[in-house]
Design a protein around this motif. Structure first.
Motif, short mmCIF file in Angstrom:
data_model
loop_
_atom_site.label_atom_id
_atom_site.label_comp_id
_atom_site.label_asym_id
_atom_site.label_seq_id
_atom_site.Cartn_x
_atom_site.Cartn_y
_atom_site.Cartn_z
N ALA A 227 -19.49 -11.12 -11.95
CA ALA A 227 -19.39 -9.71 -12.33
C ALA A 227 -20.69 -9.19 -12.97
CB ALA A 227 -18.23 -9.53 -13.31
N LEU A 228 -21.59 -10.11 -13.30
CA LEU A 228 -22.83 -9.66 -13.94
C LEU A 228 -23.66 -8.83 -12.96
CD1 LEU A 228 -23.96 -12.81 -15.93
CD2 LEU A 228 -23.38 -10.58 -16.90
N PRO A 229 -24.18 -7.70 -13.42
CA PRO A 229 -24.96 -6.84 -12.53
C PRO A 229 -26.40 -7.34 -12.43
CG PRO A 229 -24.88 -5.90 -14.71
CD PRO A 229 -24.06 -7.17 -14.77
N GLY A 230 -27.13 -6.84 -11.48
CA GLY A 230 -28.54 -7.19 -11.35
C GLY A 230 -29.42 -6.34 -12.25
N ARG A 231 -28.86 -5.27 -12.77
CA ARG A 231 -29.63 -4.40 -13.66
C ARG A 231 -28.66 -3.56 -14.48
NH1 ARG A 231 -31.35 -0.87 -8.52
NH2 ARG A 231 -29.28 -0.07 -8.14
N LEU A 232 -29.21 -2.98 -15.55
CA LEU A 232 -28.42 -2.12 -16.42
C LEU A 232 -29.00 -0.72 -16.30
CD1 LEU A 232 -26.19 -2.42 -18.63
CD2 LEU A 232 -28.01 -2.46 -20.31
N VAL A 233 -28.12 0.28 -16.20
CA VAL A 233 -28.57 1.66 -16.04
C VAL A 233 -27.92 2.51 -17.13
CG1 VAL A 233 -28.70 3.63 -14.48
CG2 VAL A 233 -28.79 1.33 -13.57
N CYS A 234 -28.71 3.43 -17.70
CA CYS A 234 -28.20 4.17 -18.86
C CYS A 234 -27.14 5.20 -18.47
CB CYS A 234 -29.36 4.84 -19.61
SG CYS A 234 -30.26 6.04 -18.64
N GLY A 235 -27.11 5.60 -17.21
CA GLY A 235 -26.08 6.54 -16.78
C GLY A 235 -26.53 7.33 -15.57
N GLU A 236 -25.65 8.19 -15.10
CA GLU A 236 -25.98 8.97 -13.90
C GLU A 236 -27.12 9.94 -14.14
OE1 GLU A 236 -22.57 10.86 -12.24
OE2 GLU A 236 -21.45 8.99 -12.21
N ASN A 237 -27.35 10.25 -15.42
CA ASN A 237 -28.41 11.20 -15.73
C ASN A 237 -29.73 10.53 -16.06
OD1 ASN A 237 -26.61 13.37 -15.46
ND2 ASN A 237 -25.86 13.03 -17.55
N CYS A 238 -29.82 9.26 -15.77
CA CYS A 238 -31.06 8.54 -16.05
C CYS A 238 -32.24 9.32 -15.49
CB CYS A 238 -31.01 7.15 -15.42
SG CYS A 238 -32.53 6.21 -15.61
N ILE A 239 -33.24 9.57 -16.30
CA ILE A 239 -34.37 10.40 -15.86
C ILE A 239 -35.14 9.75 -14.72
CG2 ILE A 239 -34.74 11.71 -17.99
CD1 ILE A 239 -36.94 9.59 -18.64
N ALA A 240 -35.10 8.44 -14.65
CA ALA A 240 -35.85 7.75 -13.60
C ALA A 240 -35.25 7.99 -12.22
CB ALA A 240 -35.90 6.26 -13.89
N LEU A 241 -33.96 8.45 -12.19
CA LEU A 241 -33.32 8.67 -10.90
C LEU A 241 -33.97 9.81 -10.13
CD1 LEU A 241 -29.51 8.30 -11.62
CD2 LEU A 241 -30.97 6.81 -10.26
N GLU A 242 -34.61 10.72 -10.86
CA GLU A 242 -35.19 11.88 -10.20
C GLU A 242 -36.33 11.52 -9.27
OE1 GLU A 242 -36.08 14.84 -13.15
OE2 GLU A 242 -34.08 14.58 -14.01
N TRP A 243 -36.99 10.43 -9.58
CA TRP A 243 -38.11 10.07 -8.73
C TRP A 243 -37.97 8.69 -8.07
CZ3 TRP A 243 -40.06 5.82 -11.15
CH2 TRP A 243 -39.93 5.77 -12.55
N SER A 244 -36.78 8.13 -8.18
CA SER A 244 -36.59 6.82 -7.55
C SER A 244 -35.27 6.78 -6.81
CB SER A 244 -36.63 5.74 -8.63
OG SER A 244 -36.13 4.54 -8.08
N GLU A 245 -35.32 6.27 -5.59
CA GLU A 245 -34.09 6.08 -4.83
C GLU A 245 -33.28 4.93 -5.38
OE1 GLU A 245 -33.78 9.05 -2.28
OE2 GLU A 245 -32.79 7.24 -1.54
N GLN A 246 -33.96 3.88 -5.83
CA GLN A 246 -33.31 2.66 -6.32
C GLN A 246 -32.65 2.93 -7.64
OE1 GLN A 246 -32.99 -0.84 -5.24
NE2 GLN A 246 -33.01 0.28 -3.32
#
Ligand SMILES: [Zn+2]
Length: 138
Positions: free
Chosen positions: A119-138
């Motif tokens: 169940a352990l993920p490969g990464r942790l993400v702060c949420g759907e509003n993560c600012i990095a999402l705006e410039w990254s597909e991954q």
């Protein structure tokens, strides 16, 4: 707390099926994401069923939270994860994919450790509003 199910005792009490809940401390060394640790105990909610030949089916889930730096933007992040438990224990040497138990008591350490690992993920993400999402597909 010991993560065990006492099959002999349950058989004596004729409790051939039931629900059990365990809480235990997650092993941080299993986490492969930098700067991330368990922020809650692991909760295992399990249903057991003792079959006529004393094999035991255990199904349920493990749930836990991880806390640390978002893998994308490095802000503090916390996420809850859960995984499935679906295990079959035999009271003898069995097929290689089965778990074994001896002496009438099931030790769930390996089984629950495996479920957490899956169940352990490969990464942790702060949420759907993560600012990095705006410039990254991954
Ligand atoms: Zn983020």
């Amino acid at each position: 707390m010991k993560l065990t199910i006492d099959v002999r005792k349950l058989n004596a009490q004729k409790k051939y099926a039931g629900d059990v809940t365990f809480e235990f401390v997650g092993d941080n060394s299993l986490i492969e994401i930098p700067y991330v640790t368990f922020s809650s105990p692991v909760t295992a909610r399990l249903h057991y069923e003792i079959l006529e030949d004393d094999s035991v089916e255990i199904t349920g889930s493990v749930t836990f939270s991880l806390k640390g730096l978002c893998s994308r933007c490095l802000q503090e992040a916390e996420q809850t994860f859960s995984g499935e438990v679906d295990a079959y224990f035999v009271p003898r040497d069995g097929e290689s994919e089965d778990y074994r138990y001896f002496g009438g008591v099931i030790d769930l350490d390996d089984c629950l450790g495996d479920a957490v690992m899956l169940a352990l993920p490969g990464r942790l993400v702060c949420g759907e509003n993560c600012i990095a999402l705006e410039w990254s597909e991954q």
